[in-house]
Motif scaffolding. Structure first.
Motif: not given
Length: 647
Positions: A463-475
Protein backbone atom coordinates in the motif's frame (compact mmCIF):
# COMPACT_ATOMS: atom_id res chain seq x y z
CA UNK A 1 28.49 -6.43 20.29
CA UNK A 2 28.19 -8.15 23.68
CA UNK A 3 31.38 -10.15 24.33
CA UNK A 4 29.40 -12.63 26.36
CA UNK A 5 27.18 -13.29 23.37
CA UNK A 6 30.28 -13.86 21.28
CA UNK A 7 31.49 -16.47 23.71
CA UNK A 8 28.06 -18.09 23.83
CA UNK A 9 28.16 -18.49 20.04
CA UNK A 10 31.62 -20.00 20.25
CA UNK A 11 30.53 -22.41 22.96
CA UNK A 12 27.73 -23.69 20.73
CA UNK A 13 30.20 -23.91 17.90
CA UNK A 14 32.48 -26.04 20.08
CA UNK A 15 29.64 -28.43 20.82
CA UNK A 16 28.70 -28.63 17.16
CA UNK A 17 32.29 -29.29 16.25
CA UNK A 18 32.64 -32.20 18.66
CA UNK A 19 29.52 -33.80 17.19
CA UNK A 20 30.57 -33.07 13.63
CA UNK A 21 34.03 -34.52 14.19
CA UNK A 22 32.50 -37.76 15.46
CA UNK A 23 30.11 -37.94 12.54
CA UNK A 24 32.79 -37.39 9.94
CA UNK A 25 35.63 -39.25 11.64
CA UNK A 26 35.49 -42.07 9.11
CA UNK A 27 34.60 -39.98 6.11
CA UNK A 28 37.99 -38.64 5.03
CA UNK A 29 38.16 -38.69 1.25
CA UNK A 30 41.24 -39.26 -0.87
CA UNK A 31 41.53 -35.86 -2.50
CA UNK A 32 44.54 -36.64 -4.63
CA UNK A 33 42.33 -38.38 -7.16
CA UNK A 34 41.38 -36.57 -10.32
CA UNK A 35 38.53 -34.10 -9.84
CA UNK A 36 35.33 -34.31 -11.84
CA UNK A 37 35.10 -32.04 -14.82
CA UNK A 38 32.71 -29.58 -13.16
CA UNK A 39 34.39 -29.63 -9.72
CA UNK A 40 35.99 -26.44 -8.40
CA UNK A 41 39.34 -26.27 -6.63
CA UNK A 42 38.90 -24.81 -3.13
CA UNK A 43 41.98 -23.97 -1.07
CA UNK A 44 41.49 -23.31 2.65
CA UNK A 45 43.87 -21.11 4.62
CA UNK A 46 43.73 -21.16 8.42
CA UNK A 47 45.29 -18.39 10.50
CA UNK A 48 45.70 -17.75 14.20
CA UNK A 49 46.57 -14.08 14.30
CA UNK A 50 49.25 -13.61 11.65
CA UNK A 51 50.43 -17.23 11.94
CA UNK A 52 49.48 -19.67 9.17
CA UNK A 53 48.33 -22.83 10.98
CA UNK A 54 46.76 -24.55 7.98
CA UNK A 55 48.94 -27.68 8.20
CA UNK A 56 48.21 -28.14 11.92
CA UNK A 57 44.44 -27.73 11.50
CA UNK A 58 41.59 -30.04 10.69
CA UNK A 59 39.19 -28.63 8.07
CA UNK A 60 35.68 -30.02 7.72
CA UNK A 61 33.21 -29.39 4.90
CA UNK A 62 30.11 -29.81 7.08
CA UNK A 63 27.32 -29.30 4.55
CA UNK A 64 26.91 -29.10 0.81
CA UNK A 65 27.10 -31.47 -2.14
CA UNK A 66 30.14 -33.10 -0.51
CA UNK A 67 31.09 -33.85 3.11
CA UNK A 68 34.76 -34.39 3.78
CA UNK A 69 37.55 -33.87 6.28
CA UNK A 70 41.08 -32.59 5.63
CA UNK A 71 43.21 -33.90 8.48
CA UNK A 72 46.23 -32.18 10.07
CA UNK A 73 49.29 -32.66 7.88
CA UNK A 74 47.23 -32.93 4.70
CA UNK A 75 47.18 -30.28 2.03
CA UNK A 76 44.16 -28.02 2.62
CA UNK A 77 42.86 -28.25 -0.90
CA UNK A 78 39.69 -29.92 -2.13
CA UNK A 79 37.79 -30.36 -5.37
CA UNK A 80 34.07 -29.95 -4.79
CA UNK A 81 30.94 -29.43 -6.85
CA UNK A 82 29.52 -25.91 -7.06
CA UNK A 83 27.15 -25.12 -4.20
CA UNK A 84 26.87 -23.66 -0.71
CA UNK A 85 29.07 -25.09 2.05
CA UNK A 86 29.62 -24.73 5.77
CA UNK A 87 33.38 -25.03 6.29
CA UNK A 88 34.90 -25.38 9.77
CA UNK A 89 38.50 -25.31 10.97
CA UNK A 90 39.80 -26.75 14.24
CA UNK A 91 43.30 -26.47 15.65
CA UNK A 92 44.09 -29.23 18.13
CA UNK A 93 46.40 -27.73 20.71
CA UNK A 94 46.69 -27.04 24.41
CA UNK A 95 45.89 -23.34 24.17
CA UNK A 96 42.15 -23.66 23.94
CA UNK A 97 41.73 -22.50 20.34
CA UNK A 98 38.24 -21.50 19.30
CA UNK A 99 36.96 -23.22 16.14
CA UNK A 100 36.18 -21.08 13.12
CA UNK A 101 33.28 -21.59 10.76
CA UNK A 102 32.19 -19.87 7.55
CA UNK A 103 29.43 -20.24 4.98
CA UNK A 104 30.80 -20.00 1.44
CA UNK A 105 29.32 -20.24 -2.03
CA UNK A 106 31.43 -22.18 -4.51
CA UNK A 107 30.71 -20.92 -8.00
CA UNK A 108 31.50 -22.79 -11.17
CA UNK A 109 34.64 -21.64 -12.93
CA UNK A 110 37.85 -20.36 -11.36
CA UNK A 111 39.50 -21.83 -8.24
CA UNK A 112 38.82 -20.04 -4.97
CA UNK A 113 40.51 -19.56 -1.61
CA UNK A 114 38.69 -19.53 1.73
CA UNK A 115 40.38 -17.95 4.75
CA UNK A 116 39.36 -19.00 8.27
CA UNK A 117 40.64 -17.36 11.45
CA UNK A 118 41.12 -19.31 14.65
CA UNK A 119 41.44 -17.44 17.93
CA UNK A 120 43.13 -18.60 21.13
CA UNK A 121 41.14 -17.96 24.28
CA UNK A 122 44.32 -17.66 26.29
CA UNK A 123 45.84 -15.17 23.86
CA UNK A 124 42.70 -13.07 23.71
CA UNK A 125 42.61 -12.47 27.43
CA UNK A 126 38.94 -13.28 27.09
CA UNK A 127 37.75 -9.71 26.60
CA UNK A 128 39.09 -8.35 29.87
CA UNK A 129 38.62 -11.33 32.18
CA UNK A 130 41.31 -11.93 34.75
CA UNK A 131 44.01 -14.50 33.84
CA UNK A 132 42.51 -17.28 36.00
CA UNK A 133 39.09 -16.93 34.39
CA UNK A 134 40.66 -16.81 30.94
CA UNK A 135 42.64 -19.96 31.66
CA UNK A 136 39.49 -21.70 32.85
CA UNK A 137 37.69 -20.81 29.65
CA UNK A 138 40.70 -21.94 27.64
CA UNK A 139 40.42 -25.36 29.23
CA UNK A 140 36.80 -25.59 28.14
CA UNK A 141 37.80 -25.02 24.52
CA UNK A 142 40.77 -27.36 24.59
CA UNK A 143 40.47 -30.18 22.01
CA UNK A 144 42.88 -32.84 23.19
CA UNK A 145 41.19 -36.06 21.99
CA UNK A 146 43.27 -38.41 24.11
CA UNK A 147 42.75 -36.59 27.40
CA UNK A 148 40.25 -38.67 29.38
CA UNK A 149 37.60 -36.92 31.37
CA UNK A 150 37.93 -37.46 35.09
CA UNK A 151 34.86 -38.48 36.95
CA UNK A 152 34.59 -36.47 40.12
CA UNK A 153 32.39 -37.67 42.91
CA UNK A 154 31.01 -34.58 44.56
CA UNK A 155 29.74 -35.27 48.06
CA UNK A 156 26.27 -33.98 48.64
CA UNK A 157 25.78 -32.32 51.98
CA UNK A 158 22.34 -32.78 53.42
CA UNK A 159 20.71 -30.91 56.21
CA UNK A 160 17.37 -31.91 57.58
CA UNK A 161 16.72 -28.57 59.23
CA UNK A 162 13.63 -26.87 57.86
CA UNK A 163 15.34 -23.51 58.03
CA UNK A 164 18.19 -24.64 55.76
CA UNK A 165 15.78 -26.30 53.36
CA UNK A 166 13.88 -23.04 52.96
CA UNK A 167 17.01 -20.86 52.69
CA UNK A 168 17.43 -19.16 49.32
CA UNK A 169 20.75 -20.01 47.63
CA UNK A 170 23.24 -17.14 47.88
CA UNK A 171 25.47 -16.02 44.98
CA UNK A 172 29.16 -15.45 45.59
CA UNK A 173 29.54 -11.76 44.66
CA UNK A 174 33.34 -11.87 44.87
CA UNK A 175 33.40 -14.70 42.33
CA UNK A 176 31.00 -12.73 40.15
CA UNK A 177 33.36 -9.76 40.29
CA UNK A 178 36.34 -11.94 39.36
CA UNK A 179 34.48 -13.46 36.46
CA UNK A 180 33.59 -10.05 35.05
CA UNK A 181 37.18 -8.86 34.99
CA UNK A 182 37.28 -7.16 38.34
CA UNK A 183 34.04 -5.29 37.80
CA UNK A 184 32.64 -3.91 41.03
CA UNK A 185 29.18 -5.41 41.56
CA UNK A 186 28.35 -2.94 44.34
CA UNK A 187 24.66 -2.22 44.49
CA UNK A 188 23.61 -5.73 43.44
CA UNK A 189 21.53 -7.15 46.26
CA UNK A 190 22.59 -10.80 46.79
CA UNK A 191 19.26 -11.74 48.34
CA UNK A 192 17.32 -10.14 45.49
CA UNK A 193 19.47 -11.95 42.94
CA UNK A 194 19.22 -15.26 44.76
CA UNK A 195 15.46 -14.94 44.96
CA UNK A 196 15.27 -14.44 41.23
CA UNK A 197 17.55 -17.33 40.40
CA UNK A 198 15.82 -19.63 42.90
CA UNK A 199 17.44 -23.07 43.13
CA UNK A 200 19.15 -22.69 39.76
CA UNK A 201 21.89 -20.66 41.41
CA UNK A 202 23.11 -23.83 43.11
CA UNK A 203 24.06 -25.14 39.66
CA UNK A 204 26.08 -21.96 38.92
CA UNK A 205 28.87 -22.10 41.45
CA UNK A 206 31.09 -19.28 40.20
CA UNK A 207 33.70 -19.79 42.88
CA UNK A 208 34.47 -23.27 41.53
CA UNK A 209 34.18 -22.22 37.93
CA UNK A 210 37.63 -23.44 36.91
CA UNK A 211 36.65 -26.94 38.01
CA UNK A 212 33.15 -26.95 36.55
CA UNK A 213 32.03 -27.24 32.95
CA UNK A 214 30.41 -23.82 32.96
CA UNK A 215 29.85 -21.99 29.68
CA UNK A 216 28.93 -18.48 28.62
CA UNK A 217 25.35 -19.52 27.92
CA UNK A 218 24.93 -19.78 31.69
CA UNK A 219 26.52 -16.37 32.24
CA UNK A 220 24.42 -14.83 29.46
CA UNK A 221 21.26 -16.25 31.02
CA UNK A 222 22.33 -14.91 34.41
CA UNK A 223 22.87 -11.42 33.03
CA UNK A 224 19.51 -11.60 31.25
CA UNK A 225 17.82 -12.37 34.56
CA UNK A 226 19.56 -9.43 36.23
CA UNK A 227 18.51 -7.07 33.44
CA UNK A 228 14.91 -8.35 33.65
CA UNK A 229 15.00 -7.47 37.35
CA UNK A 230 16.03 -3.94 36.47
CA UNK A 231 19.62 -4.47 37.65
CA UNK A 232 22.05 -3.25 35.03
CA UNK A 233 25.22 -5.32 34.58
CA UNK A 234 27.78 -3.04 32.89
CA UNK A 235 29.13 -5.61 30.44
CA UNK A 236 30.20 -2.73 28.23
CA UNK A 237 33.16 -2.36 30.58
CA UNK A 238 34.48 -5.59 29.08
CA UNK A 239 34.55 -4.10 25.58
CA UNK A 240 37.71 -2.99 23.87
CA UNK A 241 38.03 0.81 23.85
CA UNK A 242 39.64 1.96 20.62
CA UNK A 243 38.39 5.55 20.61
CA UNK A 244 41.91 6.91 21.14
CA UNK A 245 43.72 4.29 19.06
CA UNK A 246 46.05 5.32 16.25
CA UNK A 247 45.24 4.29 12.70
CA UNK A 248 48.05 1.74 12.84
CA UNK A 249 46.50 0.23 15.99
CA UNK A 250 43.06 0.18 14.39
CA UNK A 251 44.48 -1.57 11.35
CA UNK A 252 46.14 -4.19 13.55
CA UNK A 253 42.92 -4.73 15.51
CA UNK A 254 40.98 -5.17 12.28
CA UNK A 255 43.50 -7.74 11.04
CA UNK A 256 43.73 -9.53 14.39
CA UNK A 257 42.01 -12.66 15.67
CA UNK A 258 39.98 -10.95 18.42
CA UNK A 259 36.51 -10.51 16.87
CA UNK A 260 35.45 -8.02 19.54
CA UNK A 261 38.43 -5.77 18.87
CA UNK A 262 37.96 -6.14 15.11
CA UNK A 263 34.32 -5.10 15.36
CA UNK A 264 35.24 -2.04 17.44
CA UNK A 265 37.96 -1.18 14.94
CA UNK A 266 35.48 -1.37 12.06
CA UNK A 267 33.05 0.90 13.88
CA UNK A 268 35.75 3.38 14.91
CA UNK A 269 37.14 3.63 11.37
CA UNK A 270 33.63 4.20 10.02
CA UNK A 271 33.00 6.91 12.61
CA UNK A 272 36.22 8.75 11.71
CA UNK A 273 35.01 9.15 8.14
CA UNK A 274 37.30 10.71 5.57
CA UNK A 275 40.35 10.63 7.83
CA UNK A 276 40.16 6.82 7.98
CA UNK A 277 40.12 6.30 4.23
CA UNK A 278 43.91 5.83 3.75
CA UNK A 279 43.82 3.01 6.32
CA UNK A 280 40.76 1.40 4.73
CA UNK A 281 42.29 1.73 1.25
CA UNK A 282 45.30 -0.34 2.33
CA UNK A 283 43.13 -2.92 4.08
CA UNK A 284 40.80 -3.21 1.07
CA UNK A 285 43.62 -4.78 -0.97
CA UNK A 286 44.94 -7.10 1.75
CA UNK A 287 45.71 -10.63 0.59
CA UNK A 288 43.48 -12.22 3.25
CA UNK A 289 39.78 -12.39 2.49
CA UNK A 290 38.77 -11.83 6.11
CA UNK A 291 40.68 -8.55 6.32
CA UNK A 292 39.15 -7.21 3.11
CA UNK A 293 35.72 -8.27 4.31
CA UNK A 294 36.15 -6.28 7.50
CA UNK A 295 37.43 -3.25 5.57
CA UNK A 296 34.33 -3.28 3.39
CA UNK A 297 32.11 -3.84 6.40
CA UNK A 298 33.58 -0.60 7.77
CA UNK A 299 32.97 1.20 4.46
CA UNK A 300 29.37 -0.05 4.53
CA UNK A 301 28.93 1.38 8.04
CA UNK A 302 30.46 4.66 6.88
CA UNK A 303 27.59 5.05 4.39
CA UNK A 304 25.18 5.66 7.28
CA UNK A 305 27.14 8.86 8.01
CA UNK A 306 28.29 9.65 4.47
CA UNK A 307 31.35 11.75 3.69
CA UNK A 308 31.35 14.45 1.01
CA UNK A 309 33.60 15.97 -1.64
CA UNK A 310 36.71 14.09 -2.72
CA UNK A 311 36.29 11.64 0.16
CA UNK A 312 32.91 10.57 -1.24
CA UNK A 313 34.55 9.89 -4.61
CA UNK A 314 37.23 7.79 -2.88
CA UNK A 315 34.59 5.77 -1.00
CA UNK A 316 32.63 5.19 -4.18
CA UNK A 317 35.74 4.07 -6.07
CA UNK A 318 36.56 1.61 -3.28
CA UNK A 319 33.02 0.23 -3.33
CA UNK A 320 33.11 -0.24 -7.09
CA UNK A 321 36.49 -1.94 -6.68
CA UNK A 322 34.82 -4.28 -4.20
CA UNK A 323 32.32 -5.39 -6.83
CA UNK A 324 35.16 -7.26 -8.54
CA UNK A 325 36.64 -8.76 -5.38
CA UNK A 326 37.03 -12.57 -5.35
CA UNK A 327 35.33 -12.68 -1.94
CA UNK A 328 31.56 -13.04 -2.15
CA UNK A 329 31.12 -11.26 1.19
CA UNK A 330 33.15 -8.27 0.00
CA UNK A 331 30.97 -8.00 -3.11
CA UNK A 332 27.86 -8.12 -0.93
CA UNK A 333 29.14 -5.33 1.34
CA UNK A 334 30.08 -3.21 -1.68
CA UNK A 335 26.70 -3.64 -3.36
CA UNK A 336 24.80 -2.99 -0.12
CA UNK A 337 26.80 0.18 0.48
CA UNK A 338 26.17 1.41 -3.06
CA UNK A 339 22.47 0.73 -2.53
CA UNK A 340 22.51 3.38 0.21
CA UNK A 341 22.87 6.10 -2.43
CA UNK A 342 25.41 8.26 -4.19
CA UNK A 343 26.31 8.97 -7.79
CA UNK A 344 26.88 5.82 -9.82
CA UNK A 345 28.71 6.23 -13.17
CA UNK A 346 27.93 4.04 -16.17
CA UNK A 347 31.00 1.82 -15.86
CA UNK A 348 30.10 0.77 -12.30
CA UNK A 349 26.49 0.14 -13.33
CA UNK A 350 27.77 -2.59 -15.63
CA UNK A 351 29.52 -4.27 -12.71
CA UNK A 352 26.30 -4.11 -10.69
CA UNK A 353 24.44 -5.68 -13.60
CA UNK A 354 26.97 -8.49 -13.68
CA UNK A 355 26.69 -9.08 -9.92
CA UNK A 356 22.90 -9.00 -10.19
CA UNK A 357 23.19 -12.22 -12.19
CA UNK A 358 25.39 -14.03 -9.65
CA UNK A 359 24.37 -17.36 -8.16
CA UNK A 360 24.19 -15.90 -4.63
CA UNK A 361 20.70 -14.53 -3.96
CA UNK A 362 21.84 -11.96 -1.39
CA UNK A 363 24.38 -10.52 -3.82
CA UNK A 364 21.79 -10.39 -6.59
CA UNK A 365 19.30 -8.58 -4.35
CA UNK A 366 21.91 -6.10 -3.07
CA UNK A 367 23.07 -5.35 -6.63
CA UNK A 368 19.49 -4.73 -7.74
CA UNK A 369 18.94 -2.33 -4.84
CA UNK A 370 22.14 -0.54 -5.88
CA UNK A 371 20.86 -0.29 -9.45
CA UNK A 372 17.66 1.24 -8.10
CA UNK A 373 19.72 3.76 -6.14
CA UNK A 374 21.53 4.68 -9.36
CA UNK A 375 18.20 5.73 -10.89
CA UNK A 376 18.08 6.59 -14.61
CA UNK A 377 21.85 6.09 -14.80
CA UNK A 378 21.16 2.36 -14.65
CA UNK A 379 18.99 2.24 -17.78
CA UNK A 380 21.70 0.35 -19.67
CA UNK A 381 20.87 -2.65 -17.47
CA UNK A 382 17.13 -2.56 -18.18
CA UNK A 383 17.11 -5.78 -20.18
CA UNK A 384 18.96 -7.66 -17.43
CA UNK A 385 16.64 -6.30 -14.73
CA UNK A 386 13.51 -7.17 -16.74
CA UNK A 387 14.72 -10.77 -16.84
CA UNK A 388 15.38 -10.80 -13.09
CA UNK A 389 11.95 -9.27 -12.41
CA UNK A 390 10.50 -12.58 -13.59
CA UNK A 391 12.61 -14.60 -11.13
CA UNK A 392 10.47 -17.02 -9.10
CA UNK A 393 12.25 -15.95 -5.90
CA UNK A 394 10.60 -12.76 -4.56
CA UNK A 395 13.87 -11.80 -2.84
CA UNK A 396 15.14 -11.19 -6.39
CA UNK A 397 12.00 -10.22 -8.31
CA UNK A 398 10.92 -7.66 -5.67
CA UNK A 399 14.03 -5.44 -5.85
CA UNK A 400 14.23 -6.02 -9.62
CA UNK A 401 10.71 -4.65 -10.10
CA UNK A 402 11.46 -1.68 -7.85
CA UNK A 403 14.66 -1.02 -9.83
CA UNK A 404 12.69 -0.81 -13.09
CA UNK A 405 10.67 2.03 -11.64
CA UNK A 406 13.70 3.81 -10.17
CA UNK A 407 15.60 3.67 -13.48
CA UNK A 408 12.47 4.92 -15.30
CA UNK A 409 12.39 1.92 -17.61
CA UNK A 410 10.54 2.61 -20.84
CA UNK A 411 10.39 -0.64 -22.79
CA UNK A 412 7.11 -2.40 -23.37
CA UNK A 413 8.56 -5.49 -21.69
CA UNK A 414 9.42 -3.50 -18.55
CA UNK A 415 5.93 -2.01 -18.25
CA UNK A 416 4.28 -5.39 -18.73
CA UNK A 417 6.45 -7.17 -16.18
CA UNK A 418 5.68 -4.43 -13.63
CA UNK A 419 1.93 -4.65 -14.24
CA UNK A 420 2.11 -8.44 -13.98
CA UNK A 421 4.06 -8.07 -10.75
CA UNK A 422 1.13 -6.26 -9.12
CA UNK A 423 -0.71 -9.60 -9.13
CA UNK A 424 2.18 -11.64 -7.70
CA UNK A 425 1.39 -14.07 -4.89
CA UNK A 426 4.23 -12.78 -2.69
CA UNK A 427 3.94 -9.38 -0.97
CA UNK A 428 7.63 -8.61 -1.54
CA UNK A 429 7.18 -8.86 -5.30
CA UNK A 430 3.92 -6.88 -5.21
CA UNK A 431 5.61 -4.16 -3.14
CA UNK A 432 8.38 -3.87 -5.73
CA UNK A 433 5.83 -3.61 -8.52
CA UNK A 434 3.74 -1.09 -6.57
CA UNK A 435 6.76 1.16 -6.07
CA UNK A 436 7.66 0.85 -9.77
CA UNK A 437 4.27 1.95 -11.13
CA UNK A 438 5.11 5.60 -10.64
CA UNK A 439 8.47 5.35 -12.36
CA UNK A 440 8.09 3.27 -15.51
CA UNK A 441 7.19 5.15 -18.68
CA UNK A 442 3.87 3.50 -19.41
CA UNK A 443 0.31 4.66 -20.11
CA UNK A 444 -1.31 6.28 -17.05
CA UNK A 445 -4.66 4.80 -17.94
CA UNK A 446 -3.20 1.39 -17.03
CA UNK A 447 -0.75 2.33 -14.29
CA UNK A 448 -2.99 4.55 -12.13
CA UNK A 449 -5.85 2.00 -11.77
CA UNK A 450 -3.29 -0.65 -10.83
CA UNK A 451 -1.92 1.62 -8.09
CA UNK A 452 -5.41 2.49 -6.82
CA UNK A 453 -6.23 -1.21 -6.62
CA UNK A 454 -3.10 -1.88 -4.54
CA UNK A 455 -4.16 0.74 -1.96
CA UNK A 456 -6.42 -2.03 -0.64
CA UNK A 457 -3.66 -4.68 -0.45
CA UNK A 458 -3.23 -6.59 2.80
CA UNK A 459 0.48 -5.65 2.99
CA UNK A 460 1.36 -2.16 4.28
CA UNK A 461 4.53 -2.22 2.19
CA UNK A 462 2.46 -2.74 -0.95
CA UNK A 463 0.00 0.00 0.00
CA UNK A 464 2.83 2.39 0.80
CA UNK A 465 4.50 1.72 -2.55
CA UNK A 466 1.22 2.22 -4.38
CA UNK A 467 0.55 5.53 -2.61
CA UNK A 468 4.08 6.68 -3.43
CA UNK A 469 3.53 5.82 -7.09
CA UNK A 470 0.25 7.74 -7.10
CA UNK A 471 2.16 10.76 -5.78
CA UNK A 472 4.73 10.35 -8.55
CA UNK A 473 1.98 10.11 -11.19
CA UNK A 474 0.00 13.14 -9.89
CA UNK A 475 -1.93 15.30 -10.58
CA UNK A 476 -5.12 13.28 -10.47
CA UNK A 477 -8.71 14.11 -11.25
CA UNK A 478 -11.48 14.53 -8.68
CA UNK A 479 -12.83 11.02 -9.26
CA UNK A 480 -9.45 9.46 -8.50
CA UNK A 481 -9.01 11.66 -5.40
CA UNK A 482 -12.28 10.26 -4.07
CA UNK A 483 -10.81 6.77 -4.45
CA UNK A 484 -7.71 7.80 -2.49
CA UNK A 485 -9.50 9.44 0.44
CA UNK A 486 -10.16 6.17 2.38
CA UNK A 487 -6.38 5.68 2.56
CA UNK A 488 -6.16 8.91 4.64
CA UNK A 489 -7.18 6.63 7.53
CA UNK A 490 -4.82 3.74 6.73
CA UNK A 491 -3.22 2.18 9.79
CA UNK A 492 0.24 2.64 8.28
CA UNK A 493 1.67 6.16 8.59
CA UNK A 494 3.75 5.74 5.44
CA UNK A 495 0.61 5.04 3.43
CA UNK A 496 -1.16 8.07 4.91
CA UNK A 497 1.82 10.31 4.23
CA UNK A 498 2.17 9.20 0.60
CA UNK A 499 -1.51 9.34 -0.24
CA UNK A 500 -1.85 12.86 1.19
CA UNK A 501 1.19 13.87 -0.85
CA UNK A 502 -0.45 12.36 -3.95
CA UNK A 503 -3.71 14.18 -3.26
CA UNK A 504 -2.24 17.65 -2.64
CA UNK A 505 -0.78 17.72 -6.16
CA UNK A 506 -4.27 17.97 -7.66
CA UNK A 507 -5.75 21.25 -8.88
CA UNK A 508 -7.21 23.63 -6.28
CA UNK A 509 -10.77 22.89 -7.38
CA UNK A 510 -10.24 19.15 -7.11
CA UNK A 511 -8.87 19.48 -3.56
CA UNK A 512 -12.16 20.59 -2.05
CA UNK A 513 -13.19 17.05 -1.11
CA UNK A 514 -9.89 16.47 0.68
CA UNK A 515 -9.99 19.56 2.95
CA UNK A 516 -11.92 18.02 5.86
CA UNK A 517 -9.96 14.73 5.92
CA UNK A 518 -6.70 16.69 5.74
CA UNK A 519 -7.82 18.99 8.57
CA UNK A 520 -8.50 15.90 10.69
CA UNK A 521 -5.02 14.55 10.03
CA UNK A 522 -3.41 17.90 10.80
CA UNK A 523 -5.16 18.00 14.15
CA UNK A 524 -5.04 14.39 15.29
CA UNK A 525 -2.51 12.27 13.39
CA UNK A 526 0.27 10.95 15.67
CA UNK A 527 2.83 10.99 12.84
CA UNK A 528 4.54 14.38 12.46
CA UNK A 529 5.31 13.88 8.77
CA UNK A 530 1.67 13.08 8.03
CA UNK A 531 0.66 16.31 9.78
CA UNK A 532 3.23 18.18 7.68
CA UNK A 533 1.79 16.76 4.45
CA UNK A 534 -1.73 17.64 5.63
CA UNK A 535 -0.68 21.24 6.28
CA UNK A 536 0.86 21.42 2.82
CA UNK A 537 -2.38 20.07 1.32
CA UNK A 538 -4.45 22.75 3.07
CA UNK A 539 -1.98 25.37 1.89
CA UNK A 540 -2.36 24.06 -1.68
CA UNK A 541 -6.15 24.18 -1.34
CA UNK A 542 -5.98 27.95 -0.81
CA UNK A 543 -9.45 29.48 -0.54
CA UNK A 544 -10.98 25.99 -0.65
CA UNK A 545 -9.62 25.54 2.89
CA UNK A 546 -11.90 28.34 4.16
CA UNK A 547 -13.63 27.90 6.51
CA UNK A 548 -13.33 24.12 7.02
CA UNK A 549 -9.55 23.97 7.42
CA UNK A 550 -8.93 27.23 9.28
CA UNK A 551 -9.23 25.93 12.84
CA UNK A 552 -6.88 23.03 12.11
CA UNK A 553 -4.32 25.42 10.61
CA UNK A 554 -4.59 27.72 13.61
CA UNK A 555 -4.04 24.89 16.09
CA UNK A 556 -1.10 23.66 14.00
CA UNK A 557 0.85 26.83 14.89
CA UNK A 558 1.40 24.98 18.17
CA UNK A 559 2.55 21.73 16.48
CA UNK A 560 5.62 20.16 18.09
CA UNK A 561 6.97 19.33 14.63
CA UNK A 562 8.42 22.57 13.34
CA UNK A 563 7.94 21.76 9.65
CA UNK A 564 4.22 21.17 10.16
CA UNK A 565 3.81 24.38 12.17
CA UNK A 566 5.74 26.39 9.58
CA UNK A 567 3.63 24.95 6.75
CA UNK A 568 0.47 25.92 8.64
CA UNK A 569 1.83 29.44 9.16
CA UNK A 570 2.59 29.76 5.44
CA UNK A 571 -0.94 28.62 4.59
CA UNK A 572 -2.50 31.16 6.98
CA UNK A 573 -0.31 33.94 5.60
CA UNK A 574 -1.47 33.14 2.06
CA UNK A 575 -5.14 33.18 3.12
CA UNK A 576 -4.80 36.74 4.41
CA UNK A 577 -7.73 38.48 6.09
CA UNK A 578 -9.96 35.40 5.88
CA UNK A 579 -7.69 33.75 8.43
CA UNK A 580 -7.25 36.82 10.66
CA UNK A 581 -9.43 35.74 13.59
CA UNK A 582 -7.76 32.34 13.81
CA UNK A 583 -4.27 33.86 13.78
CA UNK A 584 -5.16 36.46 16.44
CA UNK A 585 -6.28 33.56 18.65
CA UNK A 586 -2.78 32.14 18.21
CA UNK A 587 -1.37 35.15 20.09
CA UNK A 588 -3.00 33.71 23.23
CA UNK A 589 -1.41 30.25 22.92
CA UNK A 590 0.46 29.03 26.00
CA UNK A 591 3.26 27.99 23.62
CA UNK A 592 5.75 30.81 23.01
CA UNK A 593 6.69 29.41 19.59
CA UNK A 594 3.04 29.45 18.54
CA UNK A 595 2.70 33.09 19.68
CA UNK A 596 5.85 33.96 17.73
CA UNK A 597 4.52 32.31 14.56
CA UNK A 598 1.13 34.02 14.94
CA UNK A 599 2.83 37.44 15.22
CA UNK A 600 4.90 36.68 12.14
CA UNK A 601 1.80 35.65 10.14
CA UNK A 602 0.02 38.88 11.15
CA UNK A 603 3.02 40.85 9.92
CA UNK A 604 2.80 39.00 6.60
CA UNK A 605 -0.84 40.08 6.26
CA UNK A 606 0.13 43.75 6.30
CA UNK A 607 -2.63 46.33 6.77
CA UNK A 608 -5.25 43.55 6.58
CA UNK A 609 -4.19 42.76 10.17
CA UNK A 610 -4.64 46.32 11.49
CA UNK A 611 -7.14 45.26 14.15
CA UNK A 612 -4.45 43.04 15.73
CA UNK A 613 -2.04 45.95 16.36
CA UNK A 614 -3.28 46.78 19.90
CA UNK A 615 -2.69 43.21 21.07
CA UNK A 616 0.72 43.13 19.36
CA UNK A 617 1.71 46.33 21.15
CA UNK A 618 0.73 44.76 24.48
CA UNK A 619 3.07 41.88 23.76
CA UNK A 620 5.88 44.29 22.86
CA UNK A 621 5.46 46.11 26.16
CA UNK A 622 5.14 42.96 28.30
CA UNK A 623 8.43 42.57 30.24
CA UNK A 624 7.40 39.05 31.26
CA UNK A 625 6.94 37.92 27.67
CA UNK A 626 9.53 35.81 25.85
CA UNK A 627 12.10 37.88 23.94
CA UNK A 628 11.36 36.09 20.64
CA UNK A 629 7.65 36.85 20.95
CA UNK A 630 8.26 40.53 21.77
CA UNK A 631 10.70 40.92 18.88
CA UNK A 632 8.36 39.30 16.34
CA UNK A 633 5.42 41.38 17.58
CA UNK A 634 7.54 44.55 17.25
CA UNK A 635 8.42 43.82 13.62
CA UNK A 636 4.83 42.75 12.87
CA UNK A 637 3.53 46.16 14.03
CA UNK A 638 6.13 47.85 11.84
CA UNK A 639 5.08 45.83 8.78
CA UNK A 640 1.36 46.42 9.42
CA UNK A 641 1.50 50.15 10.16
CA UNK A 642 4.66 51.14 8.34
CA UNK A 643 5.99 52.72 11.56
CA UNK A 644 8.16 51.39 14.34
CA UNK A 645 6.32 51.18 17.65
CA UNK A 646 7.47 53.38 20.54
CA UNK A 647 9.08 51.36 23.32
Amino acid sequence: MNPLCVMDWRRHLFTALVCSTMLFAGAVLALGAAAANDDVEVAVEVYRGDEDVSQESRVIFLTGPASLVLEPGEEKRAYVAPGEYEIMALLEDDEGSIPSQARVVVEAGSPMTVTLEIASVADLGLFGMDPDAAEAMAKMFSMEPDAPEEEVDTPVETDDSEADMDREPQPDMDALADLFGGMDPAGLDPEEIAGAFDETWEDWDLEDMDEEDMDMQDIGAMIGMLEDMGIHVPVEELAVDLSDASYAELGQALKGSDPMAADRAMEELAARGAAALPTLQSLAVHDRDAVRQRAYDSLYRMQSRPVSGEAAVTVHDLLVQGLEDPSLLVRRYAADALAMGGETPAWSVELLGRNAQADDIELRAASLRALAAAGPAAQSQEETVVTLAGDPNPAVSGPALAALGAMEASSVEAVEVVLNGTAADDAVARAGAAAALGGVAGPKERLVPAALHLLHDSSPDVRQGAAGSLADMAPHETMMIAQMLPAFHDEDSGVRRNVVRATRKASVQDLSAAVLPAAGLLTDDPDSKVRHEAALLLAAAGSEAVPRGLQALGRALDDSYGAAADAAAAALSALGSSALSVVVEGLESPNAKARTRAASVLGDMGDAAAQAVPRLLELVADDDEEDDVRAEAYFAVERITGERPQL
